[in-house]
Scaffold this motif. Structure first.
Motif: not given
Length: 163
Positions: A46, A50-51, A71-74, A81
């Protein structure tokens, strides 16, 4: 619990799939997770509030190995996400997706995800059980539907170490 069921329903109704074979981990900023599942190894970090970025390798039984960079963006103020990644299937495929993660009980977190591209769709539902602050056990069901290979559905068991 109603939020989780609603989120799973929404995810499954989206026309473009989202998610990945690695479980959906809840990490703190600057935290890293290393994990194994039945046929998958992964590493996530992380890098912002948020990324999360990650890599996973899946050893497919009916085809070549798959390597994902993602990539995961919350999304702010939610448990949803957005996922963007690249999977090496043949010449490679960029995918998008969504996931939702919610606490089900103390130390038990449930999640659902779906990812997809023009080459495949993958669905996943699972839960992480926190054994210690650093170790989680994971159980999930994954359904992978590629356009040019055999479909795969399986129940997976694994563990994550967070540091």
């Amino acid at each position: 619990m109603k939020k989780v069921l609603l989120g799973v329903g929404l995810l499954l109704s989206v026309s473009v799939g989202t998610g990945a074979a690695a479980p959906i981990n809840d990490l703190d900023r600057g935290q890293t997770a290393v994990g194994v599942l039945t046929d998958t190894i992964y590493l996530e970090h992380k890098i912002g509030s948020n990324l999360t970025i990650g890599y996973q390798n899946v050893d497919r039984k009916h085809g070549s190995e798959m390597d994902d960079f993602y990539g995961q963006y919350q999304l702010p103020f939610s448990s949803v996400r957005a996922i963007l990644g690249h999977r090496d299937i043949g010449s490679g495929s960029t995918y998008i997706g969504l996931s939702v993660s919610e606490g089900l009980a103390p130390r038990l977190n449930g999640y659902a995800s779906v990812i997809g591209s023009d080459d495949f769709v993958e669905y996943q539902v699972g839960a992480n059980l926190e054994l210690t602050r650093a170790v989680d056990l994971n159980l999930n069901y994954r359904n992978f539907r590629p356009d040019h290979y055999e479909n795969e559905s399986r129940l997976e068991v694994g563990a994550s170490y967070k540091f």
